[in-house]
Scaffold this motif. Structure first.
Motif, mmCIF file in Angstrom:
data_model
loop_
_atom_site.group_PDB
_atom_site.id
_atom_site.type_symbol
_atom_site.label_atom_id
_atom_site.label_comp_id
_atom_site.label_asym_id
_atom_site.label_seq_id
_atom_site.Cartn_x
_atom_site.Cartn_y
_atom_site.Cartn_z
ATOM 1 N N ASP D 41 13.121 -6.219 25.685
ATOM 2 C CA ASP D 41 12.545 -5.136 25.070
ATOM 3 C C ASP D 41 10.962 -5.798 24.390
ATOM 4 O O ASP D 41 10.447 -5.099 24.230
ATOM 5 C CB ASP D 41 13.269 -4.726 24.242
ATOM 6 N N GLY D 42 10.655 -6.707 25.921
ATOM 7 C CA GLY D 42 9.571 -6.886 25.287
ATOM 8 C C GLY D 42 8.293 -6.384 25.377
ATOM 9 O O GLY D 42 7.183 -6.262 25.790
ATOM 10 N N GLY D 43 8.840 -5.319 26.547
ATOM 11 C CA GLY D 43 7.318 -4.569 27.067
ATOM 12 C C GLY D 43 7.473 -2.543 25.987
ATOM 13 O O GLY D 43 7.022 -2.336 26.493
ATOM 14 N N ARG D 51 16.507 -4.862 23.656
ATOM 15 C CA ARG D 51 17.614 -6.527 24.182
ATOM 16 C C ARG D 51 19.234 -5.810 24.265
ATOM 17 O O ARG D 51 19.633 -6.258 25.137
ATOM 18 C CB ARG D 51 16.427 -7.804 23.447
ATOM 19 N N PHE D 93 13.359 -13.771 29.020
ATOM 20 C CA PHE D 93 12.967 -14.027 27.487
ATOM 21 C C PHE D 93 11.438 -13.474 26.944
ATOM 22 O O PHE D 93 10.643 -12.401 27.446
ATOM 23 C CB PHE D 93 11.854 -15.212 27.525
ATOM 24 N N GLY D 94 12.138 -12.252 26.053
ATOM 25 C CA GLY D 94 10.770 -10.888 25.931
ATOM 26 C C GLY D 94 9.653 -11.406 25.642
ATOM 27 O O GLY D 94 8.444 -10.753 25.695
ATOM 28 N N GLY D 95 8.995 -12.911 25.190
ATOM 29 C CA GLY D 95 7.841 -12.517 25.517
ATOM 30 C C GLY D 95 7.083 -13.610 26.005
ATOM 31 O O GLY D 95 5.935 -13.903 26.296
ATOM 32 N N ASP D 96 7.430 -13.623 27.390
ATOM 33 C CA ASP D 96 6.790 -13.398 28.238
ATOM 34 C C ASP D 96 7.608 -12.061 29.607
ATOM 35 O O ASP D 96 8.497 -12.540 30.480
ATOM 36 C CB ASP D 96 7.738 -14.760 29.321
ATOM 37 N N ILE D 97 6.950 -11.218 29.865
ATOM 38 C CA ILE D 97 6.771 -10.674 30.760
ATOM 39 C C ILE D 97 6.735 -10.071 32.637
ATOM 40 O O ILE D 97 7.635 -10.242 33.165
ATOM 41 C CB ILE D 97 6.221 -8.620 30.397
#
Lengths: 337, 337, 337, 337, 337, 337
Positions: D41-43, D51, D93-97
């Protein structure tokens, strides 16, 4: 520098304190406390939602949002006795942790350079890398101590292929030289993470970590006294409060809840003590995740942690003038009249 | 023996420990700890939902479900240092309490006969009749002591026309001879049940029940020391933890919530002490009712009760080798390296 | 006098005690305790919902609603050893606070005149103006002391153009002469309200207010002993319990939650002490707001506060006969047989 | 390729279908349908939580998780009549789309190359860039049509400094050439986004977007018939279902809820039609956000969308043999015997 | 016969109608409608909680609980124009399904013998075995038709070793001869249960089951007309409404939620039609599970289903006098004056 | 005139439109639409909470709060194409309904006199007395028609001793002469209130009320066409939308939920039609009660009702220039470029 502004809800300030533009150095220099929102949860390994933390913490109060909060206990108004402003949220896209953390670090450094104390509303704990580094950029690398309330050590190494995340900021701070390991104090750890390898690394750095059974045996007061004895030669103390240091039964609105924590009362007592007794130069309050909260109790608690710190900072100044407050003082003694 | 398997959600093991088939005696004998789910709430007199307890307790954790949980406090890995397996759920149809309890008793007896310690995830408290009887079937009737954390005595007689239910298991255990009344210890009782007649029966059995005002006055430590002094001649201790011993304000996900209980921290401290100091031969954790929970805090707590017990059992073994752990030990002392 | 009766849900009595008609003086005179509902939240400044408090408090219990509750700790049945009846709800239209409070005052005065102790289920705290005034109408103005558990002082002056509201009842009580300021005791205050002006007024009245840091430093017991020493010459004590004195993490179902409060256990211990040691002539339990509650834990707590008070009143009478109970008494001592 | 495996809960398969290793090409080739989780759900621009979508969608069912689901309506078993396997979650990883979407694209391409239909469980809608591109990598760029149920067009350009996010995948798909604009069909759009500039771009691409007022006026059937007429010359259809196409009043567990949507029934009818009438070569079901759900109704709906699609795919094959099913067929006609 | 009375909350009647004792045959004979609570969820295969259904359905209304409900649409008062009484709850211990169902059957038979129409508030659907059998005991076995709104056919055979459970009542009714298969009408079925074997059995019994796609294609009106044509020679119709026939997005408070159902409006329209057009001799409303509900919307709906049925029964009588109501009649036509 | 400003949360404007001071007549005259908050629930007879309606409706949106909302359907920007400002909340103390309603009436009259259309965010429905009267004060008494979407007629007489409350505003409007009975149109009524006496009064006034069965039989379009035919000679139409006209299963966050309502989609279609086809001179959206909401779906719906009305008003102006929009128009036709 871009700001999220009205993303994640309306663009409001902490309980109605004045706004401040991070681009406006004069305004920053005129402030003593600058509140900054870090609406970021891209570093979470489990439950997200901390992106709504800054907005929730700013709003969680039943009193009028009028920029004034007279502390009943300490007889100071943390929002008025200090010059407190709110610079809004730094734009932090959850999907790009590296750029987001860099933007936050720059913002915090700007506040620190202006001579103000940044109070950062998270956001997940990965932001502490930026928060402390930004302060150290100004105060001097290795010169600032960190007092860190948390259920978790947050000293993990690379996870999911990334150096950054909410389980790693404390390692990054020490590895980068921003903070010396022997000036790092952790209170409230518990549970089943990290494992021996990471603990060995922490011991090597000479970190001091108080697990809950030690705190339970010795008392929080004794532990904090030890901390105070050590930080006396530092250029200041950064106070980092992960709301999950409180038991999830009392503070459910957080991402990685670990049972067996402090009560809300114990946390408020502890942060009040730290902010009155130690030279605080920066603060963050992190890991409030509103979607998991119940009747906003966790946001309320985080709001009160901020107020208790600001009140104690104001009280510390007044104490310095000789008018020292003691916790056992009756509320309605002579001072009221 | 049938298993529920994939009923009430997917067929998963406790935090990813290996599976074990209850029919496979060799596998049971190879294990030290066998987790068994008892997804049953047919014995509840008020709020149901505990049938989802086993699944919720198995899953409630933010860390990877990898069958490893190094205890930060005790420096052991309760899931790896012991041979822990999960035998899944016993099929227990809510509408037929007699057959369900019989099936569970048979399963537990099988585990006990294989020499392993059963850890039963409830389910409502009626299952304790089966859990302790199953262990006593192997250890000897009247030879096992019970240490019972609960808000309620659970010593009622026939209710709704049935001998069995979640308010009656402790009476059945004593009446059947599985447990001697003077080897029954209850901690955390409070509230407005049962009445004088039942209390008189309990006194006749020479049970020892610590109500919360006594615990508050004397301290949990003093109470537990008394318990320890008495159980020294038993063939082992069965630890039964009803999650409602904790205050419902901190653990709302339970069926018969009684205000005025322990904090989560107090319960974790107490079960750690019991599992380190007394010879535990069986465990159950009961009355977690997920539909009444908030952000899974009660399931998390029950998961941690299990882990704290397993960690303490592992620690007890290590302590026995002379490497004794003390609660006041700093986290990062020499052992970490 | 009109009653709401079946408004806000069915017309039930507190845990099944007998009904009583407020118009029926003979019935009132036959009672010792008269429960009265005050389903009013028109005085709230923030979250409403307390209008459903009376119904929720009456129903919040997992045991049969049979008008009996034997206290496990104190060995009395607060609902049977005393003659307890429930007079239902006074009709209180939220939009008309003046008429509503007047109707309530008249109802309480009628109960007091009949010689019974009114136990009022709120409702927001503005009702305490009526509750205490109604009792003072009978016992004598200025002759009754108030012991007041609350996070808030509730001593504000005119707000929103009205003399009445849930932040003002304590001021109105003192200003009207119903209660003398030096007979007003507040326990549990905290947070950021009221400001210096109001505190100065409170000090002038010689009120005694215990803020949480004082209670934390000195202990609740020491504070209550001080209170007891002072009330000895009063015509009785009115006990007013705002459920928000408990930490919102444990009691979220309330209107103006202030973190840092008592635990549920601490409140139950304190009210038990007050009702056993002081001459209670009236009680209210207020600010339970069911829509903000979680699994009814706050309603349950308020129900138990009422039961603990009634049990302690029954115990006080028994203590008076020489059969004195002590908190440290083991549950199953000789008395059970 | 790494997998999340036991992160975000236990490692379970969709309703108990067999596991499959994405690295095992033989296993992929043996499958017809490969379920893949995209816990990302990083986007998201607003509420996160998607997520947990894959885990929730896999588990949301009250029937035994036994890998079988006979469709009452269509008389096929979508999980057994087709060879359905579950390859678990791709590590995202949510922080690295950027890295996350690349990993997902590679996984989907691998499935497509093996000849199976990928069914991707999101995750936020940014994953559709990977899902469709992965299929197009095999079927041919520009050759696959997209049928897209959603409240939002998701055709935004750069946002928060990133090309990728859950408001942009459809633009990226067209700009990259993976999909031709005139082969892009959107159903269910509504609300107040995007603005004229983006709409102009969409019109230039010759996209066909059905806003809810058009669907309301003309009927869903007429709109779908138009779509069917156009896709006849494509190499297949990718079906992308954003659960927010349903009204948030019926499906609250989603990140960007827009009132005025379809009923759950209308969505199930529509996806059944698409999967029976059009040559589906890939599917994703996205934007289920469990923390905002109520009693799992949104996860349940998404689970049923997957089952309805699989059942319809099985039915389409059977229809092809001449045994054509009609919606108006009585349930218990001759076929049952 | 024992009653639960005050178990599961206070002992209240449906919206304040008069009480009636099931033991009092004269009272039963004086009634036309007898409401009976069946607080039982021991037959559930998944989510429990329906034991609180009777209490919740009785209380779910914002109007005064005064035993009167004038229908705005139909211009009758279903609670006053008919002689409606409430006989309270039958004691049904969740852990003993056989005894519980037998007790309920006896209670219903007693009502039926007295000539009244029983309206049973469930409880899970296993109670329908008792409800219909009890009516058939009086009206004649095989002579009563069943009109059954449900997402599920509930025609399973032995499950978990028991003949009884909430997935089996309809089979038991037919196998026992209480109801003829060709007089059994099911409306609203959908989803993925039961499988072919059970469907074959149903077809053999000549049951008529309307799956949602058939209802969607043909319209509910056409389906109901078919039903009406067939039941004309029966001794009456039993109407059984499982609240899960409504989409779980609109009625989440139920145990086995299946997406794709009716809207609440469609259900109310349908039951109004049935109760006006067919000779209803018994009713049950089942599977309301309050712990999974949201703001009581499902309990409210079930309360309104009961009221709509009672209003329609009253209207049917009035229609019979020639004063026939039509749905399209304007509300404020001449009749109001 | 006092304003609540920062009470009940921060002082924000509707989706970021400019602020406007109600005291500043020039500013009011410069506006076309003036949003006014009426945070009042002192008139509710059951569930309160609507005091938080204005704040919740202003904030409920996932897009940036930037004062712009281009309607996807109608191709206008309701917030920018019209001059929309937000005047904040009128101070309305819940405990004093008469003064509160008078203050609101004065505020609305001021807006109307300035020539702007007031859009009032409630608050409970008692505010409509003030809203419509304030408009009639300017437009002429008896000259404005009311189109009223609601489950309830709100035409009750004195209740709880008060002329004012949320069940009475429509009666007060007609009795006071502010609105003529034959210019009062109600859509969506249903349920069991009011009784015959009140209906007779309504018929006497020649009100036209469309109950849901009539709407279901004839279609909403036919009903609205009837309304349109009648209002042609009025000085304008006041549109009053009680969110409980929607089924509580889709809009649970309201105070007096009545099952069987419209879908959210049907309400949006209807208000769009009214605002495009009829000469709207005032609007209110009432009875949103956030504490009973789930994931904010009801607040979101109310926010969209406001936007749909404003967009339709903007569209109506554009339609008037000959550029008429039709619901069936494809989204991406020539206008986009």
């Amino acid at each position: 520098m871009t700001r999220y502004g009205a993303m994640y809800g309306p663009d409001v300030t902490f309980l109605g304190v004045p706004e401040c533009d991070l681009e406006d150095d004069a305004a920053l220099r005129a402030a003593e406390i600058v509140i900054v929102g870090a609406p970021f949860d891209g570093g979470t390994s489990y439950r997200a939602g901390a992106r709504f933390g800054p907005g929730a913490i700013r709003q969680a109060c039943y009193l009028a949002h009028d920029g004034s909060r007279p502390s009943l206990a300490m007889r100071v108004d943390g929002l008025r006795d200090l010059r407190v402003v709110d610079a809004g949220d730094v734009e932090m896209f959850g999907g790009d942790i590296e750029r987001s953390l860099a933007a936050l670090r720059a913002a915090i450094a700007r506040v620190a350079h202006a001579g103000a104390v940044p109070v950062v509303l998270g956001g997940d704990h990965s932001i502490t890398w930026s928060d402390v580094t930004g302060v150290a950029d100004h105060r001097g690398r290795g010169r600032v101590a960190v007092v860190h309330f948390d259920a978790h050590a947050d000293t993990g190494d690379i996870e999911f292929g990334s150096l950054y995340g909410h389980g790693q900021p404390m390692r990054r701070l020490i590895e980068s030289g921003a903070v010396r390991g022997d000036r790092f104090f952790q209170l409230g750890l518990r549970g089943y993470w990290p494992g021996p390898e990471t603990l060995a690394w922490m011991a090597q750095q000479r970190m001091r970590s108080y697990e809950m059974t030690e705190i339970g045996s010795r008392g929080m007061g004794a532990c904090l006294d030890e901390v105070a004895a050590t930080v006396s030669d530092c250029a200041g103390v950064f106070l980092s409060v992960d709301v999950d240091v409180v038991d999830p039964g009392m503070a459910p609105g957080t991402g990685t809840p670990e049972p067996g924590g402090l009560t809300a009362r114990e946390l408020l007592d502890a942060v009040r003590w730290v902010a009155r007794e130690l030279p605080v130069v920066g603060v963050d309050v992190v890991e409030v995740s509103p979607p998991y909260d119940s009747a906003d109790v966790t946001s309320l608690l985080a709001n009160r942690v901020v107020l208790e710190v600001l009140s104690a900072l104001a009280r510390r100044r007044l104490d310095g003038t000789g008018d020292r407050w003691e916790p056992a003082t009756p509320l309605l003694d002579g001072r009221c009249g």
